[in-house]
Scaffold this active site. Structure first.
Site: not given
Ligand SMILES: [Zn+2]
Length: 150
Positions: A44-46, A55, A57, A105, A108
């Site tokens: 994940n990369v916020e 996300c 995925e 989620c 995804c």
């Protein structure tokens, strides 16, 4: 095809350590096995805007395409003319930074559907389940072709 779930889960846990999650502090890693035997991963990369957060995925599906062997005839896999199939996922493990499985989620699940179909196996705390069980009556590409203007 034999799926080495412990190895897939370990690959997901490994890439979770590379996550960029300063806001939620929930590191997530995803690892997928492709039909041609490759393992692709993502984390994940916020983003400070939150809405732009990716996300794990998302990264996995990007890696699926980015690392796929080129089409033999040099045409694009999405041109619709080469007949060369897009790369396909057959199994996916998603874990938190502690190594325990997380379910994808909703967004995804939709993304994974196009990458592996309803038969794609998704690791859960109670064992692998087909994605179709997690996303019943899904919207998919045939819905577009059946309804678009001529
Ligand atoms: Zn997601």
């Amino acid at each position: 095809m034999i799926i080495d779930w412990p190895a897939l889960r370990a690959a997901a846990a490994g890439v979770a350590g590379r996550a960029y999650a300063p806001y939620s502090r929930l590191r997530v890693g995803a690892a997928g096995l492709t039909a041609d035997g490759r393992v692709v991963t993502g984390c994940n990369v916020e983003n400070a805007s939150f809405g732009l957060t990716l996300c794990a995925e998302c990264g996995l599906v990007s890696a699926l395409h980015a690392t796929a062997p080129p089409a033999v005839d040099g045409t694009s896999r999405d041109s619709g003319t080469s007949g060369t199939a897009a790369p396909v996922l057959v199994a996916v493990a998603v874990v938190a930074g502690d190594g325990a499985p997380l379910l994808p989620c909703g967004r995804c699940r939709q993304l994974l559907l196009e990458a592996g179909g309803a038969a794609l196996l998704v690791d859960t705390t109670s064992g692998p389940v087909p994605l179709g069980d997690l996303l019943p009556a899904a919207f998919a590409a045939p819905d577009l072709s059946a309804r678009r203007d001529a």
